[in-house]
Design a protein around this motif. Structure first.
Motif, mmCIF file in Angstrom:
data_model
loop_
_atom_site.group_PDB
_atom_site.id
_atom_site.type_symbol
_atom_site.label_atom_id
_atom_site.label_comp_id
_atom_site.label_asym_id
_atom_site.label_seq_id
_atom_site.Cartn_x
_atom_site.Cartn_y
_atom_site.Cartn_z
ATOM 1 N N ILE A 355 3.173 -34.448 82.487
ATOM 2 C CA ILE A 355 2.583 -36.053 82.063
ATOM 3 C C ILE A 355 3.758 -37.028 81.443
ATOM 4 O O ILE A 355 4.529 -37.809 81.893
ATOM 5 N N PRO A 356 4.203 -36.510 80.099
ATOM 6 C CA PRO A 356 4.804 -37.300 79.533
ATOM 7 C C PRO A 356 6.494 -37.760 79.757
ATOM 8 O O PRO A 356 7.497 -37.830 79.022
ATOM 9 N N THR A 357 7.401 -36.737 80.946
ATOM 10 C CA THR A 357 8.361 -36.552 81.493
ATOM 11 C C THR A 357 8.343 -37.543 82.772
ATOM 12 O O THR A 357 9.815 -37.723 82.874
ATOM 13 N N MET A 358 7.210 -37.780 82.894
ATOM 14 C CA MET A 358 7.210 -39.481 83.201
ATOM 15 C C MET A 358 7.729 -40.189 83.021
ATOM 16 O O MET A 358 8.284 -40.655 81.383
ATOM 17 N N SER A 359 8.589 -41.901 83.214
ATOM 18 C CA SER A 359 8.309 -42.785 82.634
ATOM 19 C C SER A 359 7.178 -43.605 82.504
ATOM 20 O O SER A 359 6.146 -43.389 82.873
ATOM 21 N N VAL A 360 7.580 -45.204 81.543
ATOM 22 C CA VAL A 360 6.612 -45.291 81.484
ATOM 23 C C VAL A 360 5.603 -46.092 82.732
ATOM 24 O O VAL A 360 4.554 -45.928 82.907
ATOM 25 N N GLU A 361 6.241 -46.644 83.256
ATOM 26 C CA GLU A 361 6.041 -47.850 84.909
ATOM 27 C C GLU A 361 5.158 -46.718 85.381
ATOM 28 O O GLU A 361 4.466 -46.880 85.835
ATOM 29 N N GLU A 362 5.943 -45.474 85.916
ATOM 30 C CA GLU A 362 4.941 -44.322 86.211
ATOM 31 C C GLU A 362 3.930 -43.785 85.837
ATOM 32 O O GLU A 362 2.647 -43.757 87.079
ATOM 33 N N PHE A 363 4.261 -43.744 84.471
ATOM 34 C CA PHE A 363 2.790 -43.176 84.486
ATOM 35 C C PHE A 363 1.561 -44.162 84.561
ATOM 36 O O PHE A 363 0.307 -43.797 84.490
ATOM 37 N N ALA A 364 1.925 -45.452 83.583
ATOM 38 C CA ALA A 364 1.183 -46.737 83.818
ATOM 39 C C ALA A 364 0.892 -46.530 85.340
ATOM 40 O O ALA A 364 -0.687 -47.223 85.336
ATOM 41 N N ASN A 365 1.181 -47.145 86.178
ATOM 42 C CA ASN A 365 0.557 -46.840 87.514
ATOM 43 C C ASN A 365 0.566 -45.640 88.631
ATOM 44 O O ASN A 365 -0.669 -46.025 89.282
ATOM 45 N N GLY A 366 0.486 -44.338 88.248
ATOM 46 C CA GLY A 366 -0.063 -43.381 89.140
ATOM 47 C C GLY A 366 -1.238 -42.901 87.885
ATOM 48 O O GLY A 366 -2.418 -42.905 87.599
ATOM 49 N N ALA A 367 -0.838 -42.030 87.308
ATOM 50 C CA ALA A 367 -1.863 -40.965 86.272
ATOM 51 C C ALA A 367 -2.889 -41.963 84.883
ATOM 52 O O ALA A 367 -3.803 -41.228 85.036
ATOM 53 N N ALA A 368 -2.537 -42.833 84.730
ATOM 54 C CA ALA A 368 -3.514 -43.481 83.683
ATOM 55 C C ALA A 368 -4.497 -44.291 84.313
ATOM 56 O O ALA A 368 -5.384 -44.738 83.385
ATOM 57 N N GLN A 369 -3.856 -44.328 85.880
ATOM 58 C CA GLN A 369 -5.267 -45.311 86.417
ATOM 59 C C GLN A 369 -5.530 -43.717 87.568
ATOM 60 O O GLN A 369 -6.801 -44.586 88.114
ATOM 61 N N SER A 370 -5.906 -43.238 87.168
ATOM 62 C CA SER A 370 -7.005 -41.788 88.108
ATOM 63 C C SER A 370 -7.591 -41.444 87.717
ATOM 64 O O SER A 370 -8.302 -40.591 88.538
ATOM 65 N N VAL A 381 -0.899 -40.603 75.183
ATOM 66 C CA VAL A 381 0.502 -40.535 76.331
ATOM 67 C C VAL A 381 0.880 -41.857 76.316
ATOM 68 O O VAL A 381 2.297 -41.937 75.507
ATOM 69 N N PHE A 382 0.723 -42.679 76.024
ATOM 70 C CA PHE A 382 0.832 -44.339 75.426
ATOM 71 C C PHE A 382 1.646 -43.831 74.204
ATOM 72 O O PHE A 382 2.559 -44.786 74.151
ATOM 73 N N LEU A 383 0.647 -44.242 73.137
ATOM 74 C CA LEU A 383 1.375 -44.198 72.296
ATOM 75 C C LEU A 383 2.606 -42.757 71.328
ATOM 76 O O LEU A 383 3.384 -43.295 71.244
ATOM 77 N N TRP A 384 2.566 -41.927 72.329
ATOM 78 C CA TRP A 384 3.804 -40.955 72.257
ATOM 79 C C TRP A 384 5.069 -41.684 73.421
ATOM 80 O O TRP A 384 6.205 -41.492 72.756
ATOM 81 N N TYR A 385 5.191 -42.722 73.893
ATOM 82 C CA TYR A 385 6.090 -43.320 74.295
ATOM 83 C C TYR A 385 6.362 -43.622 73.712
ATOM 84 O O TYR A 385 7.870 -44.165 73.544
ATOM 85 N N THR A 386 5.365 -44.589 72.538
ATOM 86 C CA THR A 386 6.088 -45.531 72.672
ATOM 87 C C THR A 386 6.100 -45.912 70.121
ATOM 88 O O THR A 386 7.056 -46.689 70.047
ATOM 89 N N ALA A 387 5.234 -45.090 70.134
ATOM 90 C CA ALA A 387 5.544 -44.690 68.612
ATOM 91 C C ALA A 387 5.871 -44.026 67.809
ATOM 92 O O ALA A 387 6.977 -43.013 68.595
ATOM 93 N N ALA A 388 6.767 -44.519 66.279
ATOM 94 C CA ALA A 388 7.935 -43.569 66.232
ATOM 95 C C ALA A 388 6.704 -42.155 65.505
ATOM 96 O O ALA A 388 7.540 -41.545 65.630
ATOM 97 N N LYS A 389 5.363 -42.033 65.389
ATOM 98 C CA LYS A 389 5.006 -41.018 65.060
ATOM 99 C C LYS A 389 4.420 -41.275 65.559
ATOM 100 O O LYS A 389 3.508 -40.868 66.488
#
Length: 555
Positions: A355-370, A381-389
């Motif tokens: 799942i982390p290898t998806m783009s943010v848009e793919e994750f937000a529109n798919g797995a995050a809403q499933s 997962v959202f933190l993994w995309y955006t956070a420094a830590k």
């Protein structure tokens, strides 16, 4: 002497006298000189060698009368159910009917030879016993006639599950000769003594295909029964039939059934078929994962596929396929397709999706809403995309490697002139064949020779005039002699030793590079390409020069 003994005594004398009378003319023919006086019985009958025809008629009539007197009717002779003396009388009658020439090996002039053989029905039970051997001269034909036939059957099988089984007759000897399992079953130390054997785990249609091969060496495979037949061939150790099943499956293998066949090939321990399945699944991963067959595989096969590094597709396609499988598995287990039940049937397989290898848009529109992920998992997962830590995740973090495309370049040089290469909507086309099964992913094309330019292009792949794939797209060239890839929507399976046609129709800057010094044969790794001109080409492209310099493929 008792009456019965008298009858047998006279019966024996009659038979010896008859045999002597019938064979004596032949003895006379073979003798150059008859020594001494002729026997009295021969003088009484006054048989002359010059009147052979009349002698034969009298002998035949006498034989018939003697048979009647001895109580030997024609039915008994034909069916072969009489005692030894009747068999001797039958041989004498055959000799008389053959004209006294000693030809006792056939049925010439007899009623059995002229009796038409009944047509064989699906159960082979309409065979006329007195004549079927004569009308089927080879051992193979006679054995084939015994397939699924009650005649002389000494074993019966009840094949299929209880309540839906089919009774099938067979012959122990034939089955034992063709299968070591049947040999042990019927003639081994623990041989079956039952006259009826139940086989609930084999489909009747598959068992009949197995028996037909054992009786006649004929193999009739169909797509609906080939897997069941492979199971039967494996169970009863009939390797030739099993190999034929595997070959059939390989030739019918495509993306829509590749995952199912992968599951079966692992079950039957067929490594070659397994490898072929992986080739299709890797190259045509999107088609394979979105097929109905993917939803039919078992959990272990699902996990193996999800661990595959070389799946050539986006991870969002993998995630959608896993959700479809989970819904199907819930239905198979009689569960509602709730989020909880889906996670239950998936188990650790869910955490094989990257799942982390998806783009943010793919994750937000798919797995995050499933709703398949918990709120904590979605948040991390959202933190993994955006956070420094970045938080720790239970999902794999590295993208799949996929497949590296290979390129077959068919020209040795390229060039451009002020008046070439022009398009104006005309078709560039070439034919090719390969010596190994591959997957054509796209074409490499030349671009503008006058600087940066954009082209609209339609590419097409055909086999014997039938379109297998096409795509309309655009590409931008930078004015160099480099080739620019144009892709089909999905890679297309190309079989060996068959010519295919690829075409390109370009619209854009008329002046472009073109290839020269074309080759009719090109070696690319383990694959050899052969090229020849195509009648579809209306813009000058051929083997020696023109467009379509590259074929992009997976192998």
């Amino acid at each position: 002497m008792p009456t019965a003994d008298c009858s047998l005594f006279h019966h024996g004398r009659i038979m010896r006298c008859l045999t002597y009378l019938l064979l004596l003319p032949e003895t006379l023919k073979k003798s150059k000189k008859l020594p001494g006086r002729l026997p009295a019985c021969y003088e009484v009958l006054t048989l002359s060698l010059s009147s052979t025809k009349k002698k034969e008629e009298k002998t035949t009539k006498m034989a018939a009368e003697l048979f009647s007197a001895a109580g030997l009717n024609s039915t008994n002779l034909a069916t072969g159910t009489t005692v030894a003396d009747a068999e001797k009388a039958k041989e004498a009658a055959c000799l008389a009917n053959s004209g006294g020439n000693g030809n006792t090996g056939g049925l010439s002039g007899g009623s059995a030879a002229s009796t038409p053989t009944s047509q064989q029905n699906i159960n082979n039970n309409n065979v006329d016993p007195p004549s079927w051997q004569c009308s089927h001269p080879t051992l193979r034909e006679r054995n084939a006639l015994m397939f699924n036939n009650e005649l002389m059957a000494d074993i019966h099988f009840m094949v299929g599950p209880l309540g839906a089984s089919q009774k099938i007759p067979a012959h122990k000897y034939v089955l034992a000769v063709g299968s070591s399992v049947f040999c042990a079953m019927f003639y081994g130390d623990l041989a079956e003594e039952e006259s009826e054997i139940h086989i609930p785990d084999v489909e009747p249609a598959a068992f009949l295909i197995l028996l037909k091969y054992l009786y006649s060496d004929e193999i009739d495979l169909e797509a609906d029964t080939v897997l069941a037949t492979l199971y039967a061939a494996k169970k009863y150790i009939v390797p030739a039939l099993a190999k034929a099943c595997v070959t059939f499956l390989e030739t019918s293998l495509e993306a829509k059934n590749a995952c199912v066949l992968l599951s079966q090939s692992r079950l039957f321990e067929e490594p070659e078929l397994t490898q072929r399945c992986w080739e299709v699944i890797d190259a045509q991963a999107e088609l394979a994962l979105r097929s109905e067959g993917f939803c039919e595989i078992d959990l272990q096969t699902l996990e193996i596929i999800l661990q595959r590094e070389t799946l050539n597709t986006d991870e969002v396609v993998v995630f959608d396929a896993v959700m479809n499988w989970a819904a199907a598995e819930c239905k198979r287990q009689g569960l509602g397709p709730t989020t909880h039940n889906k996670r239950e049937v998936l188990g650790k397989a869910l955490f094989l999706v990257r799942i982390p290898t998806m783009s943010v848009e793919e994750f937000a529109n798919g797995a995050a809403q499933s709703d398949i992920l918990t709120l904590e998992e979605t948040h991390n997962v959202f933190l993994w995309y955006t956070a420094a830590k970045k938080p720790m995740l239970d999902f794999p973090l590295t993208p799949r490697k996929g497949l590296s495309p290979q390129k077959c370049h068919r020209f040795q040089s390229s060039a451009y002139r002020s008046n070439q290469w022009r398009y104006r909507g005309r078709c560039d086309s070439i034919q090719f064949a390969v010596d190994k099964r591959i997957f054509i992913a796209g074409l490499g094309l030349y671009g503008s020779s006058g600087g940066k330019a954009e082209y609209a292009v339609k590419i097409e792949l055909k086999r014997q005039g039938v379109t297998l794939a096409q795509n309309r797209t655009k590409f931008v060239s930078d004015g160099s002699s480099s080739t620019f890839p144009v892709w089909f929507e999905h890679p297309v399976q190309v079989e060996q030793d068959t010519f295919y046609t690829v075409s390109a129709v370009l619209d854009g800057n008329e002046l472009s590079y073109f290839g020269q010094e074309g080759m009719t044969e090109v070696q690319c790794g383990k694959v050899t390409f052969q090229f020849q001109c195509s009648s579809d080409s209306t813009n000058g492209t051929g083997v020696q020069g023109g467009q379509i310099p590259e074929l992009v493929f997976y192998a």
